[in-house]
Write an enzyme that holds these catalytic residues in place. Sequence first.
Site, PDB file in Angstrom:
ATOM      1  N   GLU A  73      17.066  -7.120 -11.296  1.00 27.54           N
ATOM      2  CA  GLU A  73      17.761  -7.083  -9.999  1.00 27.54           C
ATOM      3  C   GLU A  73      16.991  -6.227  -8.987  1.00 27.54           C
ATOM      4  O   GLU A  73      17.085  -6.437  -7.789  1.00 27.54           O
ATOM      5  CB  GLU A  73      19.195  -6.552 -10.163  1.00 27.54           C
ATOM      6  CG  GLU A  73      20.163  -7.538 -10.825  1.00 27.54           C
ATOM      7  CD  GLU A  73      20.611  -8.677  -9.894  1.00 27.54           C
ATOM      8  OE1 GLU A  73      20.893  -8.427  -8.720  1.00 27.54           O
ATOM      9  OE2 GLU A  73      20.679  -9.838 -10.370  1.00 27.54           O
ATOM     10  N   TYR A 102      26.767  -6.399 -14.116  1.00 24.14           N
ATOM     11  CA  TYR A 102      28.089  -6.405 -14.729  1.00 24.14           C
ATOM     12  C   TYR A 102      28.040  -5.828 -16.163  1.00 24.14           C
ATOM     13  O   TYR A 102      29.024  -5.301 -16.654  1.00 24.14           O
ATOM     14  CB  TYR A 102      28.607  -7.845 -14.843  1.00 24.14           C
ATOM     15  CG  TYR A 102      29.282  -8.419 -13.607  1.00 24.14           C
ATOM     16  CD1 TYR A 102      29.063  -7.906 -12.329  1.00 24.14           C
ATOM     17  CD2 TYR A 102      30.147  -9.510 -13.736  1.00 24.14           C
ATOM     18  CE1 TYR A 102      29.681  -8.470 -11.224  1.00 24.14           C
ATOM     19  CE2 TYR A 102      30.776 -10.077 -12.638  1.00 24.14           C
ATOM     20  CZ  TYR A 102      30.535  -9.556 -11.377  1.00 24.14           C
ATOM     21  OH  TYR A 102      31.152 -10.118 -10.289  1.00 24.14           O
ATOM     22  N   GLY A 103      26.875  -6.020 -16.790  1.00 20.37           N
ATOM     23  CA  GLY A 103      26.777  -5.786 -18.238  1.00 20.37           C
ATOM     24  C   GLY A 103      27.096  -4.397 -18.722  1.00 20.37           C
ATOM     25  O   GLY A 103      27.359  -4.194 -19.899  1.00 20.37           O
ATOM     26  N   CYS A 130      21.382 -13.593 -22.051  1.00 15.61           N
ATOM     27  CA  CYS A 130      21.675 -13.126 -20.686  1.00 15.61           C
ATOM     28  C   CYS A 130      20.868 -14.028 -19.775  1.00 15.61           C
ATOM     29  O   CYS A 130      19.657 -14.206 -19.984  1.00 15.61           O
ATOM     30  CB  CYS A 130      21.257 -11.664 -20.524  1.00 15.61           C
ATOM     31  SG  CYS A 130      21.326 -11.107 -18.802  1.00 15.61           S
ATOM     32  N   THR A 131      21.530 -14.585 -18.781  1.00 14.19           N
ATOM     33  CA  THR A 131      20.843 -15.578 -17.941  1.00 14.19           C
ATOM     34  C   THR A 131      19.754 -14.960 -17.064  1.00 14.19           C
ATOM     35  O   THR A 131      18.935 -15.682 -16.503  1.00 14.19           O
ATOM     36  CB  THR A 131      21.854 -16.344 -17.067  1.00 14.19           C
ATOM     37  OG1 THR A 131      22.601 -15.408 -16.276  1.00 14.19           O
ATOM     38  CG2 THR A 131      22.799 -17.159 -17.920  1.00 14.19           C
ATOM     39  N   HIS A 132      19.732 -13.635 -16.971  1.00 11.72           N
ATOM     40  CA  HIS A 132      18.649 -12.985 -16.234  1.00 11.72           C
ATOM     41  C   HIS A 132      17.329 -12.989 -17.027  1.00 11.72           C
ATOM     42  O   HIS A 132      16.254 -12.946 -16.437  1.00 11.72           O
ATOM     43  CB  HIS A 132      18.988 -11.520 -15.946  1.00 11.72           C
ATOM     44  CG  HIS A 132      19.893 -11.290 -14.777  1.00 11.72           C
ATOM     45  ND1 HIS A 132      21.186 -11.759 -14.732  1.00 11.72           N
ATOM     46  CD2 HIS A 132      19.682 -10.619 -13.610  1.00 11.72           C
ATOM     47  CE1 HIS A 132      21.735 -11.376 -13.582  1.00 11.72           C
ATOM     48  NE2 HIS A 132      20.848 -10.696 -12.887  1.00 11.72           N
ATOM     49  N   ASP A 158      27.312 -16.169 -11.015  1.00  8.12           N
ATOM     50  CA  ASP A 158      26.641 -15.131 -11.811  1.00  8.12           C
ATOM     51  C   ASP A 158      26.793 -13.801 -11.087  1.00  8.12           C
ATOM     52  O   ASP A 158      27.070 -13.766  -9.884  1.00  8.12           O
ATOM     53  CB  ASP A 158      25.153 -15.449 -12.009  1.00  8.12           C
ATOM     54  CG  ASP A 158      24.455 -14.401 -12.882  1.00  8.12           C
ATOM     55  OD1 ASP A 158      24.959 -14.105 -13.979  1.00  8.12           O
ATOM     56  OD2 ASP A 158      23.431 -13.841 -12.457  1.00  8.12           O
ATOM     57  N   SER A 159      26.582 -12.725 -11.831  1.00  2.00           N
ATOM     58  CA  SER A 159      26.628 -11.412 -11.196  1.00  2.00           C
ATOM     59  C   SER A 159      25.488 -11.258 -10.183  1.00  2.00           C
ATOM     60  O   SER A 159      25.566 -10.404  -9.303  1.00  2.00           O
ATOM     61  CB  SER A 159      26.514 -10.313 -12.261  1.00  2.00           C
ATOM     62  OG  SER A 159      25.286 -10.446 -12.949  1.00  2.00           O
ATOM     63  N   CYS A 191      26.748 -16.796 -16.600  1.00  3.02           N
ATOM     64  CA  CYS A 191      26.584 -15.367 -16.886  1.00  3.02           C
ATOM     65  C   CYS A 191      27.205 -15.118 -18.254  1.00  3.02           C
ATOM     66  O   CYS A 191      28.394 -15.407 -18.453  1.00  3.02           O
ATOM     67  CB  CYS A 191      27.319 -14.562 -15.812  1.00  3.02           C
ATOM     68  SG  CYS A 191      27.345 -12.791 -16.104  1.00  3.02           S
ATOM     69  N   ASN A 192      26.410 -14.610 -19.174  1.00  2.00           N
ATOM     70  CA  ASN A 192      26.936 -14.353 -20.522  1.00  2.00           C
ATOM     71  C   ASN A 192      27.984 -13.262 -20.519  1.00  2.00           C
ATOM     72  O   ASN A 192      28.980 -13.336 -21.228  1.00  2.00           O
ATOM     73  CB  ASN A 192      25.795 -13.935 -21.448  1.00  2.00           C
ATOM     74  CG  ASN A 192      24.921 -15.102 -21.832  1.00  2.00           C
ATOM     75  OD1 ASN A 192      25.145 -15.734 -22.855  1.00  2.00           O
ATOM     76  ND2 ASN A 192      23.934 -15.399 -21.022  1.00  2.00           N
ATOM     77  N   THR A 193      27.757 -12.239 -19.708  1.00  2.00           N
ATOM     78  CA  THR A 193      28.674 -11.106 -19.692  1.00  2.00           C
ATOM     79  C   THR A 193      30.055 -11.558 -19.217  1.00  2.00           C
ATOM     80  O   THR A 193      31.082 -11.215 -19.829  1.00  2.00           O
ATOM     81  CB  THR A 193      28.125 -10.002 -18.761  1.00  2.00           C
ATOM     82  OG1 THR A 193      26.774  -9.731 -19.146  1.00  2.00           O
ATOM     83  CG2 THR A 193      28.939  -8.746 -18.867  1.00  2.00           C
TER      84      THR A 193
HETATM   85  N1  DGL Z   1      23.258 -12.773 -16.029  1.00  2.00           N
HETATM   86  C1  DGL Z   1      24.243 -11.975 -16.682  1.00  2.00           C
HETATM   87  C2  DGL Z   1      24.402 -12.348 -18.142  1.00  2.00           C
HETATM   88  O1  DGL Z   1      24.062 -13.475 -18.485  1.00  2.00           O
HETATM   89  C3  DGL Z   1      24.040 -10.574 -16.389  1.00  2.00           C
HETATM   90  C4  DGL Z   1      24.376  -9.570 -16.326  1.00  2.00           C
HETATM   91  C5  DGL Z   1      24.673  -8.338 -15.612  1.00  2.00           C
HETATM   92  O2  DGL Z   1      25.018  -8.416 -14.440  1.00  2.00           O
HETATM   93  O3  DGL Z   1      24.585  -7.318 -16.282  1.00  2.00           O
HETATM   94  O4  DGL Z   1      24.891 -11.591 -18.922  1.00  2.00           O
END
Ligand code: DGL
Length: 276
Positions: A161, A45-46, A195-197, A13-14, A76-78
């Site tokens: 974050e 990352y998003g 988004c996993t966050h 994940d990011s 991570c979805n992104t």
């Molecule tokens: N956890 C990431 C997701 O599921 C996050 C994103 C990010 O770093 O913006 O999209």
Amino acid sequence: MTDNAPGPIGIFDSGYGGLTVFKEIAARLPDYDYIYFGDNARAPYGIRSFDTIYKYTLECVRHLFAMNCHLIILACNTASAKALRSIQQHDLDAYGPGHRVLGVIRPTTEMIGNVTRTKHIGIVATTGTVQSQSYVVEINKFFPEVKVFQQACPMWVPLIENNEHNSPGADYFVEKCVAQLLEQSGRIDTIILGCTHYPLMLEKIRKYVPAHIQLIVQGEIVADRLVDYLQRHPEIEGLCSKGGRYQFFTTETPEEFDAKARLFYSGEVHSRHFEL
Ligand code: DGL
């Protein structure tokens, strides 16, 4: 490129968000070895371009392969939305058939049409995931009758974050994005936290979502699909080592990672710094 000795399952994940997926995977499949890799130094990352997300994700995937992971979950979805397909199409061949990378969008989109009555679904996600249209395209493949409404929430990951997601200031951004989503359709009965966050802010999101709307959190869905995947792919399962060893790497400061990781994952976390 790497040998065929079994190795850990890689979870990428990011940052911290993938821990919400890892927690459920470890609960169902505790005996495997795992490497969790959080690219905290470059999160979020998003908000980044396709090229940057692809480049960063591929770089981390390569590091995980070099650590002898054969199976990697982009938790991570992104990264799943913007890098997975390119990696599968252009980069995996070099590693041979014993190397696989899976994402988190498909498991959710495969089941979502079965849990909505109104067939109007909302997605909250990063700007990158929304722009990629991955949820719209994937849901349409499985459930063409379902209408998908998306809302980018660019402030939510930075709040998490930066450990500000429980602060009163976070309420403003959560309320605003939920309202923007619900304005798009009065018939939404299901919202995917894409988004996993976001499960880290579940309580706060719940506060602003009317009670009749269900919130879908991905961790359990992805973990169940992984159990199923390993059963259907014994050739990959045989490449996943089973020693119950869980390692954590962060591209940022291990002390900070460990302290925060404990909020989402109840097991021991002693991360190591990974220098990119
Ligand atoms: N956890 C990431 C997701 O599921 C996050 C994103 C990010 O770093 O913006 O999209």
